[in-house]
Design an enzyme around this catalytic site. Structure first.
Site, PDB file in Angstrom:
ATOM      1  N   ARG A 164      54.011  89.443  23.560  1.00 52.88           N
ATOM      2  CA  ARG A 164      53.536  89.933  25.123  1.00 52.88           C
ATOM      3  C   ARG A 164      54.210  88.888  26.002  1.00 52.88           C
ATOM      4  NH1 ARG A 164      47.452  88.798  26.969  1.00 52.88           N
ATOM      5  NH2 ARG A 164      48.313  87.097  27.743  1.00 52.88           N
ATOM      6  N   TYR A 176      47.016  83.993  35.881  1.00 52.80           N
ATOM      7  CA  TYR A 176      46.116  84.236  34.783  1.00 52.80           C
ATOM      8  C   TYR A 176      47.083  84.799  33.660  1.00 52.80           C
ATOM      9  CZ  TYR A 176      42.201  85.281  31.717  1.00 52.80           C
ATOM     10  OH  TYR A 176      41.350  85.326  30.487  1.00 52.80           O
ATOM     11  N   ASP A 227      49.968  92.432  29.628  1.00 54.26           N
ATOM     12  CA  ASP A 227      48.884  92.519  29.983  1.00 54.26           C
ATOM     13  C   ASP A 227      48.604  92.472  31.418  1.00 54.26           C
ATOM     14  OD1 ASP A 227      46.037  92.398  30.239  1.00 54.26           O
ATOM     15  OD2 ASP A 227      45.670  90.630  28.550  1.00 54.26           O
ATOM     16  N   HIS A 229      45.274  92.615  32.936  1.00 60.57           N
ATOM     17  CA  HIS A 229      44.081  91.928  33.107  1.00 60.57           C
ATOM     18  C   HIS A 229      43.170  92.359  34.103  1.00 60.57           C
ATOM     19  CE1 HIS A 229      46.474  88.453  31.311  1.00 60.57           C
ATOM     20  NE2 HIS A 229      45.287  88.470  30.436  1.00 60.57           N
ATOM     21  N   GLU A 253      48.438  96.817  29.156  1.00 58.61           N
ATOM     22  CA  GLU A 253      46.995  96.687  28.748  1.00 58.61           C
ATOM     23  C   GLU A 253      46.241  96.305  29.963  1.00 58.61           C
ATOM     24  OE1 GLU A 253      46.849  93.304  26.109  1.00 58.61           O
ATOM     25  OE2 GLU A 253      44.838  92.761  26.615  1.00 58.61           O
ATOM     26  N   GLU A 279      39.065  95.220  25.616  1.00 60.24           N
ATOM     27  CA  GLU A 279      38.709  93.969  25.120  1.00 60.24           C
ATOM     28  C   GLU A 279      37.346  93.383  25.774  1.00 60.24           C
ATOM     29  OE1 GLU A 279      42.169  91.449  26.506  1.00 60.24           O
ATOM     30  OE2 GLU A 279      40.900  90.612  27.825  1.00 60.24           O
ATOM     31  N   ARG A 300      41.214  98.492  22.328  1.00 59.66           N
ATOM     32  CA  ARG A 300      41.239  97.128  22.106  1.00 59.66           C
ATOM     33  C   ARG A 300      39.973  96.549  21.858  1.00 59.66           C
ATOM     34  NH1 ARG A 300      44.774  93.347  22.594  1.00 59.66           N
ATOM     35  NH2 ARG A 300      43.632  92.191  24.262  1.00 59.66           N
ATOM     36  N   GLU A 356      46.322  91.609  18.042  1.00 50.71           N
ATOM     37  CA  GLU A 356      46.816  90.398  19.150  1.00 50.71           C
ATOM     38  C   GLU A 356      46.622  89.153  18.122  1.00 50.71           C
ATOM     39  OE1 GLU A 356      44.246  89.971  22.434  1.00 50.71           O
ATOM     40  OE2 GLU A 356      45.753  88.484  23.241  1.00 50.71           O
ATOM     41  N   TRP A 419      39.358  94.555  42.349  1.00 50.67           N
ATOM     42  CA  TRP A 419      38.712  95.715  43.139  1.00 50.67           C
ATOM     43  C   TRP A 419      37.462  96.350  42.578  1.00 50.67           C
ATOM     44  CZ3 TRP A 419      38.662 101.044  41.952  1.00 50.67           C
ATOM     45  CH2 TRP A 419      39.261 101.210  40.603  1.00 50.67           C
TER      46      TRP A 419
HETATM   47  C1  CS2 Z   1      43.379  88.258  27.274  1.00 52.43           C
HETATM   48  C2  CS2 Z   1      42.435  87.021  26.888  1.00 52.43           C
HETATM   49  O1  CS2 Z   1      44.184  88.125  25.110  1.00 52.43           O
HETATM   50  C3  CS2 Z   1      43.920  88.752  26.073  1.00 52.43           C
HETATM   51  O2  CS2 Z   1      44.697  89.779  25.936  1.00 52.43           O
HETATM   52  O3  CS2 Z   1      43.089  89.226  27.993  1.00 52.43           O
HETATM   53  O4  CS2 Z   1      42.975  86.007  27.296  1.00 52.43           O
HETATM   54  C4  CS2 Z   1      41.064  87.283  27.653  1.00 52.43           C
HETATM   55  O5  CS2 Z   1      41.262  87.157  29.092  1.00 52.43           O
HETATM   56  C5  CS2 Z   1      40.277  86.223  27.155  1.00 52.43           C
HETATM   57  O6  CS2 Z   1      39.940  86.444  25.613  1.00 52.43           O
HETATM   58  C6  CS2 Z   1      38.759  86.218  27.919  1.00 52.43           C
HETATM   59  O7  CS2 Z   1      37.697  85.512  27.210  1.00 52.43           O
HETATM   60 MG    MG Z   2      43.866  91.174  27.567  1.00 55.43          MG
END
Ligand code: CS2
Ligand code: MG
Length: 419
Positions: A164, A176, A227, A229, A253, A279, A300, A356, A419
């Site tokens: 990733r 992030y 990702d 997020h 993702e 996730e 996920r 992952e 959003w």
């Molecule tokens: C992320 C994580 O691993 C991922 O794909 O999105 O860092 C996620 O934000 C954290 O596990 C949140 O607890």
């Molecule tokens: Mg993630």
């Protein structure tokens, strides 16, 4: 006549039953917080289940300790499905991340016990291996594109076949998913939430050059993932997917928040880049439409946040009907108990896609000694009976809980995002 004394009861003990004698929650913070349920049976066998919900840990701990543990004492540990149904339907309040993490912890601990009693690694009870190993992806991230590619090369040298890529966004102070510590990334970083500033425009400009440079440097024999997020609108995500098509990403993702599952239709209309999401999902109801309309390619959802192995298998079963494969979340806030459960699940589920793998720190690994291991870009759960993970309670007690939050985002004008 209705003879009440003869009516079946969930707690009824049958021949060969394994009564639960103890159930308790252990909270530890070896670098980050983990909540673990330990269930012990009359003949001494015990099982572990992860109940960690990042940034809201104590809510699940209380749910399990105060409201679930009293229901477990005296129940037959072998009745996994019935216990799942009892906790899900019996609560009246169904679903949600707190409740489903609590059910997951019970479910995984019971599977651990059943496999230990059988003397088999858990995957054998789930139908046996469908593949030799579980292919994983690692995280390469850096402040600049060059830093990120240098990291990706390091992952390639370690044997990873899927990586990733996340890079800092020029013009934004922090991003992030981009960490200071390279091997052990921990997003929950503060006693009160850190506030980050976000710009979709700047971000959208930064990703295509990252992927162009990565293909040039790393070649085409490695899977590249990214990702988002949940930071984009569907139409922005559609554009990013289209921009990345020439570089053939393995997946994009969490392109957009998925409370409105139909939002993914818009992304799908605009790009052939594969999509992964889930996730934060806690139930099959969070992804039913996404799967049935084939709006995603990878689901996920994880063992710990989606109701345990029992419920995740149900989600995977639905996904299999529609050609959707699994891609379970495996960040550091999922404990080694969850990682082991994911590996037994991943080894045995027919429509496995990828897993992952963010490495835990040495401190965490010492508290949770485990049988799973990494080799050549793949993980194997090991051959120990059960999950193959233990909890060193004396060591765990040396790391008391510390409150920690995930960061929040505001746009450059101060608007709370996303959003
Ligand atoms: C992320 C994580 O691993 C991922 O794909 O999105 O860092 C996620 O934000 C954290 O596990 C949140 O607890
Ligand atoms: Mg993630």
């Amino acid at each position: 006549m209705n003879d009440m004394s003869a009516s079946p009861s969930a707690s009824q003990i049958h021949h060969g039953a394994l009564p639960i004698t103890d159930a308790r929650v252990i909270i530890t913070c070896p670098g980050r917080n983990f909540v673990t349920l330990k269930i012990t049976t009359a003949e001494g066998t015990y099982g572990l289940g992860d109940a960690t919900l990042n940034g809201r840990e104590l809510a699940v701990a209380a749910y399990v300790q105060e409201h679930v543990c009293p229901l477990l004492i005296g129940r037959d540990a072998h009745r996994i499905e019935d216990t799942w149904q009892y906790l899900y339907k019996g609560a009246y309040w169904r679903g949600g991340p707190v409740g489903m993490a609590a059910i997951a912890a019970v479910d995984v601990a019971l599977w651990d016990i059943k496999a230990k009693v059988a003397g088999l690694p858990l995957y054998q009870l789930l139908g046996g291996a469908c593949r030799n190993h579980v292919t994983v992806y690692g995280h390469a991230n850096g402040e600049t594109i060059d830093d990120t590619i240098a990291e990706a090369r390091r992952y390639q040298a370690m044997g990873y076949r899927a990586i990733r890529l996340q890079t800092g966004v020029p013009g934004l102070a922090s991003t992030y998913g981009v960490s200071r510590d390279k091997m052990f990334y921990e997003p929950a970083d503060a006693h009160l939430p850190t506030e980050n500033v976000w710009s979709s425009e700047k971000y959208l400009r930064s990703v295509p050059p990252l992927f162009a440079a990565a293909r040039e440097a790393l070649g085409w024999d490695v899977h590249l993932l990214h990702d988002i997020h949940h930071r984009l609108t569907p139409i922005e995500a559609g554009r990013l997917g289209k921009d990345l098509e020439p570089y053939r990403p393995f997946w994009l993702e969490d392109a957009t928040p998925a409370e409105n599952q139909a939002a993914f239709r818009l992304i799908r209309q605009h790009t052939t880049t594969p999509l992964a999401v889930g996730e934060t999902f806690s139930s099959i109801w969070n992804c039913k439409q996404l799967i049935e309309e084939q709006l995603i390619d990878y689901i996920r959802a994880t063992v710990v946040h989606a109701g345990g192995i029992t419920h995740l298998r149900r989600i995977a079963g639905l996904a299999d009907l529609y050609g959707v494969r699994t891609g379970c979340h495996g960040a550091t806030d999922l404990s080694p108990v969850s990682m082991a459960a994911a590996l037994h699940f991943g080894l045995s589920v027919p429509n496995f896609g990828i897993q992952e793998y963010m490495r835990h720190t040495a401190e965490t690994d010492a508290v949770f000694p485990h049988a799973y291991g990494f080799e050549g870009g793949m993980l194997s759960p090991g051959e120990q009976a059960g999950l193959g993970v233990d909890l060193d309670e004396a060591l765990a007690a040396q790391y008391p809980y510390r409150r920690a939050y995930l960061p929040v985002n505001r746009l450059e004008d101060g608007t709370m995002f996303n959003w």
